[in-house]
Design a protein around this motif. Structure first.
Motif, PDB file in Angstrom:
ATOM      1  N   ASP A 112      -9.903   0.338  -6.129  1.00  0.00           N
ATOM      2  CA  ASP A 112      -9.268   0.713  -4.863  1.00  0.00           C
ATOM      3  C   ASP A 112      -9.107  -0.452  -3.896  1.00  0.00           C
ATOM      4  O   ASP A 112      -8.932  -0.240  -2.692  1.00  0.00           O
ATOM      5  N   THR A 113      -9.161  -1.676  -4.384  1.00  0.00           N
ATOM      6  CA  THR A 113      -9.029  -2.823  -3.481  1.00  0.00           C
ATOM      7  C   THR A 113      -8.175  -3.925  -4.089  1.00  0.00           C
ATOM      8  O   THR A 113      -7.983  -4.006  -5.307  1.00  0.00           O
ATOM      9  N   ALA A 114      -7.684  -4.779  -3.197  1.00  0.00           N
ATOM     10  CA  ALA A 114      -7.087  -6.083  -3.510  1.00  0.00           C
ATOM     11  C   ALA A 114      -6.057  -6.027  -4.630  1.00  0.00           C
ATOM     12  O   ALA A 114      -5.054  -5.330  -4.534  1.00  0.00           O
ATOM     13  N   TYR A 115      -6.323  -6.778  -5.702  1.00  0.00           N
ATOM     14  CA  TYR A 115      -5.297  -6.987  -6.711  1.00  0.00           C
ATOM     15  C   TYR A 115      -5.052  -5.749  -7.569  1.00  0.00           C
ATOM     16  O   TYR A 115      -4.039  -5.677  -8.275  1.00  0.00           O
ATOM     17  N   ALA A 116      -5.951  -4.771  -7.506  1.00  0.00           N
ATOM     18  CA  ALA A 116      -5.658  -3.494  -8.165  1.00  0.00           C
ATOM     19  C   ALA A 116      -4.446  -2.848  -7.512  1.00  0.00           C
ATOM     20  O   ALA A 116      -3.595  -2.257  -8.202  1.00  0.00           O
ATOM     21  N   LEU A 117      -4.334  -2.963  -6.207  1.00  0.00           N
ATOM     22  CA  LEU A 117      -3.190  -2.387  -5.495  1.00  0.00           C
ATOM     23  C   LEU A 117      -1.924  -3.181  -5.785  1.00  0.00           C
ATOM     24  O   LEU A 117      -0.834  -2.612  -5.878  1.00  0.00           O
ATOM     25  N   VAL A 118      -2.070  -4.496  -5.935  1.00  0.00           N
ATOM     26  CA  VAL A 118      -0.920  -5.330  -6.317  1.00  0.00           C
ATOM     27  C   VAL A 118      -0.434  -4.920  -7.700  1.00  0.00           C
ATOM     28  O   VAL A 118       0.773  -4.758  -7.936  1.00  0.00           O
ATOM     29  N   LEU A 119      -1.358  -4.739  -8.631  1.00  0.00           N
ATOM     30  CA  LEU A 119      -0.988  -4.318  -9.986  1.00  0.00           C
ATOM     31  C   LEU A 119      -0.297  -2.951  -9.946  1.00  0.00           C
ATOM     32  O   LEU A 119       0.726  -2.745 -10.620  1.00  0.00           O
ATOM     33  N   ARG A 120      -0.814  -2.040  -9.166  1.00  0.00           N
ATOM     34  CA  ARG A 120      -0.181  -0.733  -9.045  1.00  0.00           C
ATOM     35  C   ARG A 120       1.248  -0.850  -8.522  1.00  0.00           C
ATOM     36  O   ARG A 120       2.153  -0.151  -9.001  1.00  0.00           O
ATOM     37  N   ARG A 121       1.445  -1.743  -7.548  1.00  0.00           N
ATOM     38  CA  ARG A 121       2.790  -1.906  -6.976  1.00  0.00           C
ATOM     39  C   ARG A 121       3.749  -2.498  -8.001  1.00  0.00           C
ATOM     40  O   ARG A 121       4.925  -2.081  -8.076  1.00  0.00           O
ATOM     41  N   ILE A 122       3.288  -3.447  -8.802  1.00  0.00           N
ATOM     42  CA  ILE A 122       4.135  -4.028  -9.847  1.00  0.00           C
ATOM     43  C   ILE A 122       4.504  -2.957 -10.869  1.00  0.00           C
ATOM     44  O   ILE A 122       5.675  -2.826 -11.260  1.00  0.00           O
ATOM     45  N   LEU A 123       3.519  -2.194 -11.309  1.00  0.00           N
ATOM     46  CA  LEU A 123       3.771  -1.156 -12.294  1.00  0.00           C
ATOM     47  C   LEU A 123       4.686  -0.072 -11.735  1.00  0.00           C
ATOM     48  O   LEU A 123       5.534   0.481 -12.450  1.00  0.00           O
ATOM     49  N   GLN A 124       4.526   0.222 -10.457  1.00  0.00           N
ATOM     50  CA  GLN A 124       5.390   1.206  -9.806  1.00  0.00           C
ATOM     51  C   GLN A 124       6.850   0.773  -9.881  1.00  0.00           C
ATOM     52  O   GLN A 124       7.759   1.596 -10.100  1.00  0.00           O
ATOM     53  N   ALA A 125       7.087  -0.532  -9.712  1.00  0.00           N
ATOM     54  CA  ALA A 125       8.452  -1.059  -9.789  1.00  0.00           C
ATOM     55  C   ALA A 125       9.034  -0.929 -11.191  1.00  0.00           C
ATOM     56  O   ALA A 125      10.256  -1.008 -11.371  1.00  0.00           O
ATOM     57  N   HIS A 126       8.168  -0.725 -12.182  1.00  0.00           N
ATOM     58  CA  HIS A 126       8.626  -0.565 -13.566  1.00  0.00           C
ATOM     59  C   HIS A 126       8.455   0.873 -14.053  1.00  0.00           C
ATOM     60  O   HIS A 126       8.388   1.122 -15.268  1.00  0.00           O
ATOM     61  N   GLY A 127       8.377   1.800 -13.104  1.00  0.00           N
ATOM     62  CA  GLY A 127       8.390   3.211 -13.460  1.00  0.00           C
ATOM     63  C   GLY A 127       7.070   3.804 -13.879  1.00  0.00           C
ATOM     64  O   GLY A 127       7.042   4.911 -14.438  1.00  0.00           O
TER      65      GLY A 127
END
Length: 298
Positions: A112-127
């Protein structure tokens, strides 16, 4: 001679400025001896900061947002620790497309912190959406631990900071993308303290920042940088090239990039994780220590 005051610093990776400052005597001239340690996870780091195990942390700003107030202490960012950041997404060899990550466990520091949220945002951009069950996050720890988890086949993707991304690629894993496609202004790490410690030890906090500024000048000044690199590489035993690569990300000033910090805060809000002390950026930033340090160093 007055006895030097010990200042405990917890980092994910050793700072070239701190290393250089110790070699150059930058901190000793401020009456400080820096005792630095590398953390295994942000949870260990931030709990230790709040408990007083360490006095200062070099950490992602999102950890400041996530932990401020959580353990009974307000935490604030006081200066940049890195200029920019490299957040590459690395996948195991069997992953050929973003869709291949469906149903797979992915390695993060904390879920629930830092680069986990970045990874989630990247994956979100790929569906891919975690909330839809498209993948799961495994709290593996810092980059070495995330790399190990992937190498064992326990997880299938992770953000691996240098040099672990290079090691993973050498081992047959694949660079799939990075944060710049969705978060180009995401900032580098910051130096963070609890308000309680900083307010009670203002001289030592500003002294640390003065030492940083002095060390940065020594490391980056064309008249002294070659000598600095030679001394650092001799001490580390890894050659001059990796030292110069690390120096390329050294902040030139003690000024925080508020626009970049706002990107981090907005990302946390985007995923429904508004910080416990609210969404006012000023709550998590205190530039007075850097401003005081700079007045006497100019």
């Amino acid at each position: 001679m007055n006895e030097l005051r010990k200042l405990g610093l917890i980092e994910f990776i050793a700072s070239p400025v701190v290393t250089g400052g110790v070699l150059h005597g930058s901190f000793a001239r401020q009456g400080l001896v820096i005792e630095s340690e590398q953390t295994h996870s942000s949870t260990e780091q931030m709990k230790g900061l709040c408990a007083g195990t360490w006095h200062m942390a070099s950490t992602a700003f999102d950890n400041v947002l996530a932990w401020s107030g959580r353990e009974g202490h307000e935490i604030v960012a006081i200066a940049p620790a890195a200029q920019g950041v490299a957040l590459p997404v690395i996948v195991r060899p069997e992953i050929r497309s973003w869709d291949d990550l469906r149903g797979k466990p992915l390695a993060v520091d904390a879920v629930d912190t830092a680069y986990a949220l970045v990874l989630r945002r990247i994956l979100q951009a790929h569906g891919l959406e975690m909330d839809n069950g498209d993948y799961s996050l495994v709290p593996a720890g810092a980059p070495p631990q995330r790399y190990e988890s992937m190498a064992k086949g326990e997880t299938f993707a992770a953000i691996l900071n240098p040099p672990w991304d290079h090691r993973a690629v050498e081992d047959g894993m694949t660079l799939f993308g990075d944060h710049r496609e969705v978060l180009p202004d995401y900032p580098g790490a910051v130096y963070a303290v609890t308000r309680t410690f900083a307010e009670s030890n203002r001289t030592w906090v500003t002294g640390f920042l003065k030492g940083l500024f002095d060390a940065t000048g020594w490391l980056l000044d064309p008249a002294t940088s070659d000598l600095a690199v030679r001394q650092m590489s001799a001490g580390e035993g890894g050659g001059e090239k990796p030292v110069r690569a690390r120096l390329a990300r050294v902040p030139r000033e003690l000024t925080l990039n508020r626009d970049g910090l706002r990107v981090v805060l907005d990302l946390r809000v985007r995923f429904g994780m508004t910080p416990g002390l609210g969404s006012d950026l000023a709550t998590y930033v205190d530039t007075s220590y850097a401003e005081e340090a700079m007045k006497t160093m100019r």
